[in-house]
Design an enzyme around this catalytic site. Structure first.
Site, PDB file in Angstrom:
ATOM      1  N   ASN A 156       0.654  -1.209   0.249  1.00  0.00           N
ATOM      2  CA  ASN A 156      -0.066  -0.066   0.133  1.00  0.00           C
ATOM      3  C   ASN A 156       1.055   1.415  -0.322  1.00  0.00           C
ATOM      4  O   ASN A 156       0.654   1.840  -0.885  1.00  0.00           O
ATOM      5  CB  ASN A 156      -0.929  -0.146   1.478  1.00  0.00           C
ATOM      6  CG  ASN A 156      -2.707   0.895   1.010  1.00  0.00           C
ATOM      7  OD1 ASN A 156      -1.891   2.124   0.755  1.00  0.00           O
ATOM      8  ND2 ASN A 156      -3.274   0.408   1.638  1.00  0.00           N
ATOM      9  N   ASP A 157       1.376   1.618   1.316  1.00  0.00           N
ATOM     10  CA  ASP A 157       2.070   3.049   1.692  1.00  0.00           C
ATOM     11  C   ASP A 157       3.381   2.801   0.147  1.00  0.00           C
ATOM     12  O   ASP A 157       4.031   3.943   0.089  1.00  0.00           O
ATOM     13  CB  ASP A 157       2.214   3.679   2.313  1.00  0.00           C
ATOM     14  CG  ASP A 157       1.569   3.206   3.578  1.00  0.00           C
ATOM     15  OD1 ASP A 157      -0.057   3.799   3.217  1.00  0.00           O
ATOM     16  OD2 ASP A 157       1.377   2.475   4.502  1.00  0.00           O
ATOM     17  N   VAL A 158       4.358   1.671   0.424  1.00  0.00           N
ATOM     18  CA  VAL A 158       5.226   1.987  -0.768  1.00  0.00           C
ATOM     19  C   VAL A 158       4.905   2.221  -1.981  1.00  0.00           C
ATOM     20  O   VAL A 158       6.062   2.184  -3.264  1.00  0.00           O
ATOM     21  CB  VAL A 158       6.416   0.528  -0.076  1.00  0.00           C
ATOM     22  CG1 VAL A 158       6.469   0.328   1.603  1.00  0.00           C
ATOM     23  CG2 VAL A 158       5.397  -0.770  -0.654  1.00  0.00           C
TER      24      VAL A 158
END
Length: 467
Positions: free
Chosen positions: A393-395
């Site tokens: 997700n965030d990466v």
């Protein structure tokens, strides 16, 4: 200068050889293809350390030592062998946290034992080393247990905060070291020793509770460093060269790894430890400009993968949660048989511990030469037909590049949005573990395959075989 007795000389030679193998093992762990050999070298170094310790002249009886070796070996076999307990890869970070706690318990108990036996006769230097050992050891024990609780979801994964928390922690830390100074002046202050130990244990709880689950890779690295420094301090207190060397190696490598983790998230130590990053956000059904996620059927996803020239797989924590690494390996094998070039893009902080994705894929026997670090793979996305994102997700969030108001702005990410098309396997439409809306999921070239990652990958395998 008189020569060392033969027995003591043998112990020091064995300790030196043990240190060399620990260093070789640590060096081997820096590359996936050498990791197995590195682990074997480190294990042999530990065996030498045990043998050298058993030859030490200060040992007067072996019954309790052998009982401890037997119990410890039995626990290690039970934990490490799937024949007894199968530890899923999603639980590996928790086990790492508990292993840090176990090592710190040993260091703390050794320090407590030394103080109980020799407290009044300890000099200022020895008392300083022993106190440092106990403070760091007790802090690591409770901090590791808190990290375990967050990773296991026994405790809230979000930051747990309260007013003046950082000031309280600083006061407690200053109090612990104030008591240590008092003990250095007067080692007969038994109450000060126990108060110092209790404050350090409380600090471990209070320092980890405010840290969000998204920052656990850094926390695990720091706890590893604390445990190593505690062991090194134990070596100074006991006059044991091996503990000094190995503890320093562990402490330094833990801090360096934590620095690399922070760099990979574009965050500072202070921000991780005191910033309370990772508060959950509401479920994200639409982007800020009203765009919606576009769902994709397994049939259509399989066609895209089957006729692509190159596919880059981006694994994340969702892959570990679903224990879907073997299904992924089966899918990529089928793609390669059709002539598709498959590569794996590994972000440094993907997962819940350093190297989590490497370990996960190694369990499925994914070849090491197919794993690429972020810096190696990012240039490839523009030439890639399909980027297959599984539980990350965030990466992969483009907001890290484009939105100065985002909490992850400036964080190095995998350039998935630059691929020709993106397929994201995701359980649902909610925000990620850090609670940040992901622009990638609303991008025009992105399609979402919702559901459990293992079930989705198995369905893709079935569809690919039918083509």
């Amino acid at each position: 200068m008189e020569p060392l007795p033969l027995r003591e000389l043998a112990v020091q030679i064995i300790y030196l050889a043990s240190s060399v193998f620990f260093i070789l093992g640590l060096g081997g762990l820096s590359k996936p293809e050498k990791a197995r050999a590195g682990m074997a070298q480190a294990a042999f170094g530990m065996l030498l350390a045990i043998v050298g310790t058993l030859l030490h002249a200060d040992i007067v009886r072996y019954d309790w030592i052998m009982a401890g070796l037997f119990i410890g070996t039995a626990i290690g076999v039970v934990i490490g062998r799937p024949l007894f307990i199968s530890v899923p890869m999603t639980a590996m970070p928790q086990w790492v946290a508990l292993s840090h706690a176990a090592g710190a318990v040993a260091a703390t108990l050794v320090g407590v034992n030394e103080f109980v036996l020799l407290g009044s006769s300890l000099g200022p230097g020895t008392m300083a080393a022993l106190g440092f050992e106990v403070v760091l050891g007790a802090l690591t024990v409770t901090g590791s247990v808190m990290a375990f609780g967050k990773l296991q979801e026994i405790l809230p994964g979000r930051p747990v905060t309260w007013p003046l928390q950082n000031l309280l922690n600083m006061v407690l830390l200053a109090g612990a070291f104030g008591l240590l100074i008092a003990l250095m002046v007067n080692p007969e202050l038994t109450w000060a020793f126990w108060a110092m130990t209790a404050i350090a244990a409380l600090l471990g709880i209070l320092m980890v509770l405010p840290i969000g689950g998204a920052d656990m890779p850094v926390v695990v690295s720091l706890l590893n460093a604390y445990a190593g420094l505690s062991a090194s301090a134990m070596g100074f207190a006991l006059g044991n060269n091996l503990l000094i060397i190995v503890g320093a190696l562990d402490g330094a490598s833990g801090f360096l790894l934590a620095v690399l983790m922070c760099k990979a998230m574009n965050r500072s130590f202070a921000n991780v430890l005191f910033g309370a990053f990772g508060a959950p956000a509401p479920a994200a059904l639409k982007s800020a400009d009203g765009q919606e996620m576009r769902a994709l059927t397994p049939e259509d996803a399989a066609i895209r993968l089957a006729y692509a020239a190159q596919v880059i797989v981006v694994p994340g924590y969702g892959l570990a949660v679903a224990q879907a690494q073997h299904a992924l390996r089966e899918l990529t094998d089928l793609m390669e048989k059709r002539g598709v070039e498959v590569k794996y893009a590994i972000h440094p902080v993907a997962g819940r511990m350093p190297g989590h994705m490497n370990v996960l894929l190694a369990e499925a026997n994914v070849p090491y030469d197919k794993l690429y670090d972020m810096d190696e793979i990012n240039a490839e996305f523009e030439r890639t037909d399909v980027a297959l994102v599984i539980g990350a997700n965030d990466v992969v969030n483009p907001a890290a590049r484009s939105d100065p108001g985002s909490p992850i702005f400036g964080m190095p990410i995998l350039d998935v949005d630059r691929a020709k098309s993106v397929v994201v396997l995701k359980r649902g439409k909610g925000a990620g573990f850090a609670g940040i809306e992901n622009e990638l999921f609303f991008h025009p070239k992105t399609s979402m395959l919702f559901g459990d990652a293992k079930a989705s990958l198995s369905r893709l395998v079935t569809e690919l075989k039918a083509l």
